[in-house]
Write an enzyme that holds these catalytic residues in place. Structure first.
Site, PDB file in Angstrom:
ATOM      1  N   LYS A 187       0.635  11.218   5.981  1.00  0.00           N
ATOM      2  CA  LYS A 187       0.837  10.082   6.899  1.00  0.00           C
ATOM      3  C   LYS A 187       1.455   8.895   6.140  1.00  0.00           C
ATOM      4  O   LYS A 187       2.431   8.301   6.588  1.00  0.00           O
ATOM      5  CB  LYS A 187      -0.515   9.670   7.502  1.00  0.00           C
ATOM      6  CG  LYS A 187      -0.460   8.394   8.314  1.00  0.00           C
ATOM      7  CD  LYS A 187      -1.833   7.819   8.616  1.00  0.00           C
ATOM      8  CE  LYS A 187      -1.690   6.370   9.066  1.00  0.00           C
ATOM      9  NZ  LYS A 187      -2.966   5.696   9.263  1.00  0.00           N
ATOM     10  N   LYS A 239       0.836  -1.214   0.000  1.00  0.00           N
ATOM     11  CA  LYS A 239       0.000   0.000   0.000  1.00  0.00           C
ATOM     12  C   LYS A 239       0.871   1.265   0.000  1.00  0.00           C
ATOM     13  O   LYS A 239       0.604   2.204  -0.743  1.00  0.00           O
ATOM     14  CB  LYS A 239      -0.936   0.001   1.210  1.00  0.00           C
ATOM     15  CG  LYS A 239      -1.600   1.361   1.300  1.00  0.00           C
ATOM     16  CD  LYS A 239      -2.814   1.531   2.071  1.00  0.00           C
ATOM     17  CE  LYS A 239      -3.179   3.010   1.933  1.00  0.00           C
ATOM     18  NZ  LYS A 239      -4.372   3.416   2.528  1.00  0.00           N
TER      19      LYS A 239
END
Ligand code: NAD
Length: 297
Positions: A246, A171
């Protein structure tokens, strides 16, 4: 139909849990926020008094929490989530966290013979509501196949990336590349505009040339070049700058641990940090275009 525990009912977890209810599963839910709980219970989920109560005697437990520290705090320790389940429960963490924490939790689960998978998602809140998320799973093949009983009710693409932690790594590799592509596409388009080009025309040219990429195809960062993009809606909706930041932070940590060279990822993280500090943290990530645009103002 399965008995499912769902913990973490925020922007993503809430609609994901509702999709499981709508698919006919028995879903018991818990969140620290009672407002978040109420909105899912209103759709037919059962409210649990604690995370451990939600997890107890379920075939699947899904967690969708903000960051690695929340996942470690919830799962580990004497009274953690792992103390409330046994080998009959498949634990699926769909939060986006560092692979090291995912592996730590997996190790603790293995010691108790509890199946665990990391399964972060892509597709954003829109995908969570529509049930079209991509799940990128790390864990053994048997657990992966078994997880489809619930994951297919929340997502369209269910990938097996490898062993535990591999879902998280895949991811962040994807999101790091996406950030680089979005920043690069923005800088090229702004240079064209600065030189008198129409961004629509330039986009069409690049779409049929070697600069073609996902941002140009589906998510042009320049306002009013494409319909129905966040850029054409004042950068509202979509995937927030602070969430991209993030993920770029997680990519940087992973790169350091594996001693990988990621200069473009590091540059993208800095650009997104600068953009967030400029008060743009809650805008869609394609608003990075404004950083290049501001140069001219
Ligand atoms: P959010 O902040 O909206 O929701 C998190 C929820 O977890 C909150 O409701 C919070 O109260 C709850 N929570 C925290 N600690 C808890 C605990 N110990 N017990 C029970 N509940 C607890 O976050 P979100 O946008 O739903 O994102 C969740 C995860 O999905 C994050 O890891 C994020 O990076 C990832 N993600 C988000 C998006 C997006 O577009 N929002 C897209 C892909 C992935």
């Amino acid at each position: 139909m399965a008995k499912v525990g769902f913990i973490g009912l925020g922007n993503m977890g809430g609609p994901m849990a509702i999709n499981l209810v709508n698919a006919g599963h028995h879903v018991e839910v818990f969140d620290l926020s009672t407002t978040a709980m109420d909105s899912v219970v209103a759709h037919g989920a059962v409210a649990a008094s604690s995370a451990n109560a939600a997890a107890n005697e379920k075939q699947f437990v899904i967690t969708m929490l903000p960051a690695g520290k929340h996942v470690a705090a919830l799962y580990l320790g004497e009274n953690g989530l792992l103390s409330a389940v046994d080998s009959h429960t498949l634990m699926i963490d769909s939060s986006t966290i560092d692979a090291a924490t995912a592996r730590l939790v997996a190790q603790a689960a293995e010691q108790k013979n509890i199946p665990f998978m990391d399964a972060p998602v892509s597709g954003g809140v829109g995908g969570a509501v529509a049930g079209t998320l991509s799940f990128i799973c790390g864990g053994n093949v048997e657990h992966f196949e078994h997880s489809k009983i619930v994951l297919e009710n929340m997502g369209k693409n269910i990938f097996h990336a490898g062993d535990v932690g591999a879902g998280q790594v895949a991811k962040i590799c994807n999101n790091m590349l996406l950030a680089v592509l979005m920043a690069g596409t923005s800088e090229a388009l702004q240079m064209g505009i600065d030189n008198g080009l129409d961004p629509k025309v330039l986009s069409e040219i690049m779409l049929k040339s070697s600069g073609r990429n996902w941002c140009l195809e589906l998510y042009n960062p320049v306002p009013n070049v494409m319909e129905n993009t966040p850029a054409s809606n004042d950068y509202q909706g979509g995937f927030m700058v602070d969430l991209m930041l993030k993920d770029l932070g997680l990519a940087g940590e992973a790169a350091q641990l594996s001693q990988s060279t990621t200069p473009f990822g590091a540059m993208a993280r800095n650009l997104y940090a600068m953009h967030s500090k400029g008060g743009n943290g809650s805008k869609d990530f394609s608003s990075i275009f404004q950083l290049f645009e501001q140069d001219k103002k």
